[in-house]
Design an enzyme around this catalytic site. Structure first.
Site, PDB file in Angstrom:
ATOM      1  N   CYS A  95       0.800  -1.229   0.000  1.00  0.00           N
ATOM      2  CA  CYS A  95       0.000   0.000   0.000  1.00  0.00           C
ATOM      3  C   CYS A  95       0.832   1.278   0.000  1.00  0.00           C
ATOM      4  CB  CYS A  95      -0.951   0.011   1.197  1.00  0.00           C
ATOM      5  SG  CYS A  95      -2.078  -1.393   1.219  1.00  0.00           S
ATOM      6  N   LYS A 230     -26.977   2.124   8.821  1.00  0.00           N
ATOM      7  CA  LYS A 230     -26.636   0.823   8.252  1.00  0.00           C
ATOM      8  C   LYS A 230     -25.204   0.439   8.615  1.00  0.00           C
ATOM      9  CE  LYS A 230     -29.791   0.650   4.279  1.00  0.00           C
ATOM     10  NZ  LYS A 230     -29.883   0.575   2.789  1.00  0.00           N
ATOM     11  N   ALA A 246     -17.184  -4.086   7.144  1.00  0.00           N
ATOM     12  CA  ALA A 246     -17.039  -3.532   5.801  1.00  0.00           C
ATOM     13  C   ALA A 246     -17.266  -2.028   5.800  1.00  0.00           C
ATOM     14  CB  ALA A 246     -18.026  -4.211   4.853  1.00  0.00           C
ATOM     15  N   HIS A 351      -9.675   2.705  -1.491  1.00  0.00           N
ATOM     16  CA  HIS A 351      -8.273   2.327  -1.305  1.00  0.00           C
ATOM     17  C   HIS A 351      -7.786   1.433  -2.450  1.00  0.00           C
ATOM     18  CE1 HIS A 351      -4.550   1.347   0.475  1.00  0.00           C
ATOM     19  NE2 HIS A 351      -4.928   0.539   1.454  1.00  0.00           N
ATOM     20  N   CYS A 379       0.634   3.047   5.836  1.00  0.00           N
ATOM     21  CA  CYS A 379       1.177   1.766   6.285  1.00  0.00           C
ATOM     22  C   CYS A 379       1.168   0.779   5.122  1.00  0.00           C
ATOM     23  CB  CYS A 379       0.353   1.211   7.445  1.00  0.00           C
ATOM     24  SG  CYS A 379      -1.403   0.993   7.080  1.00  0.00           S
TER      25      CYS A 379
END
Length: 397
Positions: A95, A230, A246, A351, A379
């Protein structure tokens, strides 16, 4: 005889652009990582006003390179219409890839090896393949998802990245409620930024040709339709008794980002616009399971090299791989969260792993005001991190 060392060149950001971030199998699913990279790179170079024949090298991050073809960064150069004389290197630091390219560009320029480098990151998680083993003679064959295998799995502890975050949350006492509230605020900031046009100076639209005509994608897709209630009701994903869902984790996405890095001498010579000065950069590493807290090690190292403290920093971009990651690093560093990811973070914006480090960097460059210092940090799997300190300037110092 006393040797006199040459003065190191300063590195400046002279162009920056990113594509919108698309949902997994969403608006950008038909666009390859290479084409996303080309879109971002072309826009960054165009905005920099640097002639293509003055570019020395492309450094592009990509994590999920399977099925992208040989030398993805080189493809961005050639298929993007840049001169064949421009070198290219593909970087995989998971990443951190897209941010590491900026640090490597600055290093090369400081050393005098390069004058102009396009540094970026790209990822199309929607286009990643499944793996099958070779040599099947008879019977069933198991397929492996390359997103998980090469991007989201800790091969040292044989667990998902999300389980690493669960470990951090339990150790640091980070609650489900704290993570959900953090995520809701990230979505709020992202949607407000989209509504107010806060990303217009950094985004380059992606044009997609279809049988019905050309479709233009010009806004980040992920934040739309977020629902706080939600989100609070979602079940844990990685541990039935855990707290990562999630909703409070970053999603899977497509996108690309790029900056043009030039020496001060070359920027003056070419008369390019100047967006920011790279002040310092640093990497740091810890145990793989603790990749979540690695930015809290890289950031102090970068600040020390810059001769700055956290109080000198106006804005921070710390990638939100998970809400727990952001919370753990804010706690360790003692940073005011109102100065962190002010336009929303990866939990809301998305991401695309090879691009994210560069995306947060481009967002930081655009968010800072003249004379302010900012830090971008991210990170990466394996227990590491990259951090960069910049100063917002409009001319070569």
């Amino acid at each position: 005889m006393r040797l006199t060392l040459p003065r190191l060149n300063a590195a400046y950001i002279v162009g920056a652009a990113r594509t919108p971030v698309g949902k997994f199998n969403g608006a950008l699913k038909s666009v390859s990582a290479i084409d996303l990279g080309i879109t971002a790179a072309k826009a960054a170079v165009q905005r920099s006003k640097v002639p293509a024949d003055q570019i020395d090298e492309f450094l592009f991050g990509q994590v999920l390179t399977a099925n992208s073809g040989q030398a993805p960064a080189r493809q961005v150069v050639i298929k993007g219409g840049f001169p064949e004389s421009v070198e290219a290197t593909t970087i995989n630091k998971v990443c951190s890839s897209g941010l590491k390219t900026v640090a490597l560009a600055a290093q090369a320029i400081k050393a005098g090896d390069r004058n102009v480098i396009v540094a970026g990151g790209m990822e199309s998680m929607s286009n990643t393949p499944y793996y099958s083993g070779r040599g099947l003679v008879f019977g069933n064959q198991k397929l492996e998802d390359s997103i998980v295998k090469d991007g989201l799995w800790d091969p040292y502890n044989n667990i998902h990245m999300g389980n690493c975050c669960e470990n951090t949350n339990k150790r640091d006492g980070i609650t489900r409620e704290q993570q959900d509230e953090y995520a809701i605020e990230s979505y709020r900031r992202a949607n407000e930024s989209i509504k107010n046009g806060a990303f217009k100076d950094e985004i380059v639209p992606v044009e997609i040709k279809t049988r019905k005509g050309t479709v233009t994608v010009s806004e980040d897709e992920e934040p739309k339709g977020a629902n706080a209630e939600k989100l609070k009701g979602l079940k844990p994903v990685f541990d039935k008794q855990g707290s990562v869902t999630a909703g409070n984790a970053s999603p899977i996405n497509d996108g690309a980002s790029a900056v043009v890095v030039a020496s001060g001498t070359k920027a003056k010579e070419l008369g390019t616009p100047v967006l920011a000065k790279i002040v310092s950069y640093a990497d740091a590493a810890t145990a793989p399971i603790d990749f979540t807290i690695a930015p809290s090690l890289a950031i102090p190292a970068a600040l020390k090299k810059a001769g700055l403290t956290k109080d000198d920093i106006a804005l921070w971009e710390i990638n939100e791989a998970f809400s727990g990651v952001a919370l753990a690093n804010l706690m360790r560093l003692g940073i005011d969260k109102s100065k962190v990811n002010v336009k929303g973070g990866a939990v809301a914006l998305g991401h695309p792993i090879g691009a994210s480090g560069n995306r947060i960097f481009v967002t930081l460059v655009n968010a800072l005001k003249e004379g302010e210092y900012g830090v971008a940090a991210i990170c990466n799997g394996g227990g590491a991190s990259t951090a960069i300190v910049i100063k917002k300037v409009s001319s070569v110092e």
